[in-house]
Design an enzyme around this catalytic site. Structure first.
Site, PDB file in Angstrom:
ATOM      1  N   GLU A 207       1.042  -0.679   0.148  1.00 37.72           N
ATOM      2  CA  GLU A 207      -0.301  -0.121  -0.196  1.00 37.72           C
ATOM      3  C   GLU A 207       0.987   1.366  -0.138  1.00 37.72           C
ATOM      4  O   GLU A 207       1.216   1.315   0.971  1.00 37.72           O
ATOM      5  CB  GLU A 207      -0.922  -0.122   1.342  1.00 37.72           C
ATOM      6  CG  GLU A 207      -1.889  -1.128   1.662  1.00 37.72           C
ATOM      7  CD  GLU A 207      -2.879  -1.112  -0.023  1.00 37.72           C
ATOM      8  OE1 GLU A 207      -3.286   0.156  -0.211  1.00 37.72           O
ATOM      9  OE2 GLU A 207      -3.624  -2.431  -0.069  1.00 37.72           O
ATOM     10  N   CYS A 241      -2.425   9.148   2.775  1.00 37.73           N
ATOM     11  CA  CYS A 241      -1.756   8.643   1.923  1.00 37.73           C
ATOM     12  C   CYS A 241      -2.755   9.543   0.440  1.00 37.73           C
ATOM     13  O   CYS A 241      -2.108   9.174  -0.751  1.00 37.73           O
ATOM     14  CB  CYS A 241      -1.465   6.973   1.334  1.00 37.73           C
ATOM     15  SG  CYS A 241      -2.926   6.516   2.201  1.00 37.73           S
TER      16      CYS A 241
HETATM   17  P1  NAD Z   1       8.270   4.842   5.096  1.00 39.15           P
HETATM   18  O1  NAD Z   1       8.498   3.893   3.576  1.00 39.15           O
HETATM   19  O2  NAD Z   1       9.517   5.848   5.582  1.00 39.15           O
HETATM   20  O3  NAD Z   1       8.070   3.910   5.947  1.00 39.15           O
HETATM   21  C1  NAD Z   1       6.598   2.883   6.108  1.00 39.15           C
HETATM   22  C2  NAD Z   1       7.016   1.442   7.158  1.00 39.15           C
HETATM   23  O4  NAD Z   1       8.696   0.949   6.778  1.00 39.15           O
HETATM   24  C3  NAD Z   1       7.527   2.025   8.479  1.00 39.15           C
HETATM   25  O5  NAD Z   1       7.338   0.655   9.637  1.00 39.15           O
HETATM   26  C4  NAD Z   1       8.824   2.023   9.030  1.00 39.15           C
HETATM   27  O6  NAD Z   1       9.938   1.491   9.897  1.00 39.15           O
HETATM   28  C5  NAD Z   1      10.002   1.009   7.250  1.00 39.15           C
HETATM   29  N1  NAD Z   1      11.096   1.344   6.924  1.00 39.15           N
HETATM   30  C6  NAD Z   1      11.188   2.613   6.193  1.00 39.15           C
HETATM   31  N2  NAD Z   1      12.954   2.283   5.697  1.00 39.15           N
HETATM   32  C7  NAD Z   1      12.466   1.117   6.372  1.00 39.15           C
HETATM   33  C8  NAD Z   1      14.537   0.288   5.486  1.00 39.15           C
HETATM   34  N3  NAD Z   1      15.193   0.771   4.441  1.00 39.15           N
HETATM   35  N4  NAD Z   1      13.851  -1.033   5.389  1.00 39.15           N
HETATM   36  C9  NAD Z   1      12.504  -1.381   6.134  1.00 39.15           C
HETATM   37  N5  NAD Z   1      12.007  -1.254   6.732  1.00 39.15           N
HETATM   38  C10 NAD Z   1      11.974   0.472   7.082  1.00 39.15           C
HETATM   39  O7  NAD Z   1       6.951   5.689   4.892  1.00 39.15           O
HETATM   40  P2  NAD Z   1       6.000   6.171   5.943  1.00 39.15           P
HETATM   41  O8  NAD Z   1       6.534   7.545   5.991  1.00 39.15           O
HETATM   42  O9  NAD Z   1       6.135   5.612   7.426  1.00 39.15           O
HETATM   43  O10 NAD Z   1       4.701   6.633   5.215  1.00 39.15           O
HETATM   44  C11 NAD Z   1       4.778   8.083   4.581  1.00 39.15           C
HETATM   45  C12 NAD Z   1       4.994   6.838   2.865  1.00 39.15           C
HETATM   46  O11 NAD Z   1       3.576   6.349   3.068  1.00 39.15           O
HETATM   47  C13 NAD Z   1       3.835   7.943   1.900  1.00 39.15           C
HETATM   48  O12 NAD Z   1       4.032   8.224   0.213  1.00 39.15           O
HETATM   49  C14 NAD Z   1       2.777   7.509   1.983  1.00 39.15           C
HETATM   50  O13 NAD Z   1       1.707   8.306   0.727  1.00 39.15           O
HETATM   51  C15 NAD Z   1       2.619   6.535   2.077  1.00 39.15           C
HETATM   52  N6  NAD Z   1       1.399   5.739   2.823  1.00 39.15           N
HETATM   53  C16 NAD Z   1       0.355   5.150   1.481  1.00 39.15           C
HETATM   54  C17 NAD Z   1      -0.918   4.302   2.753  1.00 39.15           C
HETATM   55  C18 NAD Z   1      -1.788   3.298   1.525  1.00 39.15           C
HETATM   56  O14 NAD Z   1      -2.755   3.317   2.624  1.00 39.15           O
HETATM   57  N7  NAD Z   1      -1.499   3.413   0.285  1.00 39.15           N
HETATM   58  C19 NAD Z   1      -0.880   4.297   3.699  1.00 39.15           C
HETATM   59  C20 NAD Z   1      -0.294   5.646   4.370  1.00 39.15           C
HETATM   60  C21 NAD Z   1       0.798   6.093   3.723  1.00 39.15           C
END
Ligand code: NAD
Length: 454
Positions: A207, A241
């Protein structure tokens, strides 16, 4: 991590999660836990974001409770084996499909709706009969801590457990073998998750995000459309998002749009003084957003209170596709407006870019609406509305292309965490012998006939 996963696999193999009563019982237990800890959960999210109990209910727990109630009431229907017609070649037989859980699931949450985005997939996973390891985002620390405390003290870790942490812990989890990974977050980290899952051929739901356009046409109901658009954009300070990322507007109605949008922002309770305005998650994001605001293009707003991590709802005009703000997902309270002369110039611009998670069409013209729906690919969206499609659990929620793969909510969530096992059950009282040797022209003729061929 390894021993936790082993415990969960052993628990799954004990078949306890196959029992629908067990699943419903665990979902009800989760609901009562959340209700009895409501005040503490509200306080934690207020500390992280300044989110009021009103918004914590409307865009976090309200949706979670609806998910639990729906899963409990529809589970028997969703989990039922489904009979399908048997073809003549297999006569006499029955054919049916049995939904079965996948096994040990890993759910990785994002920070922006820290309760809802962690718990909604967990509810779907439990409803479908999986065990769950939940890794919420580490950024809203208070909500991550309390989720772990509330869930880990009440549930058997062999069934449902929260693992807290950031990149290091998630990387360690991703080394292990799961039967399903459900990830919510950025497209870049989505790639990392997908690669890690490929090692074990683990099915993945991603997602992700992207730049979701809101398109106004000449004939749109501007008053109503702008009211809904502004609410959707500045909800959670734009850290949604599916927030409308930018607006595409007919040039002829630019001034009218800007004036109405500005008035709507002022009229809505975005007043920062009343303490209900959501903060930007951290200084890094505040800095990123600050750099996206071109002061020459600010129509209204633009004030930044660094210490409080607050950015006033900001409208930007005279924006082009080349501006910095159009090069990445905004994920903050800034709304750029791009004007167009003809929709025919807008459609190729959207198609040139990655497929968005959402798209919103503000129009009263049904042929334009159908043309845009026909031509543009995106995860999901709304007509004369924004964001609210997420609240109808009958609409599968997910992206397409770079905005995600797979979907959930309601029955779609159950399907995402299930395998559909296909069974042909043959009767033993009759056999045509057509498929066995010796082969003959006559047998082939019959086989062709049974297959519906001449
Ligand atoms: P992110 O990708 O930075 O983090 C998401 C998760 O991944 C967190 O739990 C984090 O701990 C983990 N993570 C971060 N870096 C990592 C790595 N290098 N290796 C493994 N795990 C890692 O995203 P975010 O900043 O939490 O959220 C923002 C993004 O998420 C935006 O792009 C937004 O559009 C998207 N989003 C999508 C939805 C949806 O339902 N489609 C919902 C909310 C947010």
């Amino acid at each position: 991590m390894k021993s936790l996963i082993d415990q969960q696999r052993a628990f799954f193999n004990s078949n306890q999660t196959k029992d629908l009563k067990f699943r419903i019982g665990q979902l009800q237990k989760l609901k009562s836990l959340l209700l009895s800890n409501q005040n503490r959960l509200n306080e934690a999210i207020y500390k992280d974001f300044g989110k009021s109990p009103f918004e914590t209910f409307t865009n976090e727990f309200g949706l979670v409770f609806l998910d639990i109630d729906e899963a409990c009431s529809k589970l028997r229907k969703w989990a039922k084996r489904k009979r399908v017609r048997t073809n003549w070649v297999n006569f006499p037989a029955k054919s049916y499909i049995i939904p079965e859980p996948l096994g040990v699931s890993l759910i990785i949450g994002a920070w922006n709706y820290p309760y809802q985005l962690s718990l909604a997939p967990a509810i779907a996973a439990i409803a479908a009969g999986n065990t769950v390891i939940l890794k919420p985002s580490e950024l809203p620390l208070n909500t991550s801590n309390i989720l772990a405390e509330v869930i880990n003290t009440a549930f058997d870790p062999a069934f449902f457990h929260v693992v807290e942490g950031g990149i290091e812990e998630t990387t360690a989890l991703l080394e292990e073998r799961f039967d399903k990974i459900f990830f919510t977050g950025s497209t870049n980290v989505g790639r990392i998750v997908y690669q890690a899952a490929a090692k074990h051929l683990t099915p993945v739901t991603l997602e992700l995000g992207g730049k979701s356009p809101a398109i106004f046409t000449e004939d749109a109901n501007f008053k109503m459309g702008i009211k809904r658009l502004i609410w959707a954009k500045f909800l959670n300070s734009g850290q949604t998002c599916i927030a409308p990322d930018y607006v595409l507007l007919p040039k002829s109605r630019k001034n009218e749009f800007l004036e109405l949008a500005k008035a709507e922002i002022e009229q809505a309770s975005y007043s920062i003084e009343n303490g209900n305005y959501i903060r930007i998650i951290n200084d890094k994001n505040l800095e990123r957003l600050k750099n996206l605001i071109d002061p020459d293009k600010v129509y209204s707003g633009g004030e930044i209170r660094e210490g409080q991590r607050i950015i006033q709802p900001t409208l930007m005009h005279n924006v082009t596709f080349n501006d910095a703000i159009m090069q990445e997902e905004i994920f903050g309270p800034i709304l750029p407006v791009i004007t167009y002369d003809s929709l025919d110039e807008v459609i190729p611009e959207i198609k040139k870019r990655e497929k968005p998670l959402s798209c919103y069409l503000f129009t009263t013209n049904s042929s334009i609406r159908d043309k845009l729906l026909h031509e543009l690919s995106f995860g999901g969206g709304a007509i004369n509305e924004a964001v609210m499609h997420i609240s109808n659990s009958r609409l599968p929620f997910g992206g397409v292309g770079q905005s995600g793969t797979g979907s959930y909510h309601g029955e779609a969530g159950f399907r995402t965490f299930s395998h559909y096992k296909s069974i042909l059950q043959k009767a033993t009282w009759f056999e045509t012998n057509l498929k066995y040797s010796p082969y003959s022209e006559g047998k082939l003729k019959w086989i062709r006939r049974l297959m519906g061929m001449k």
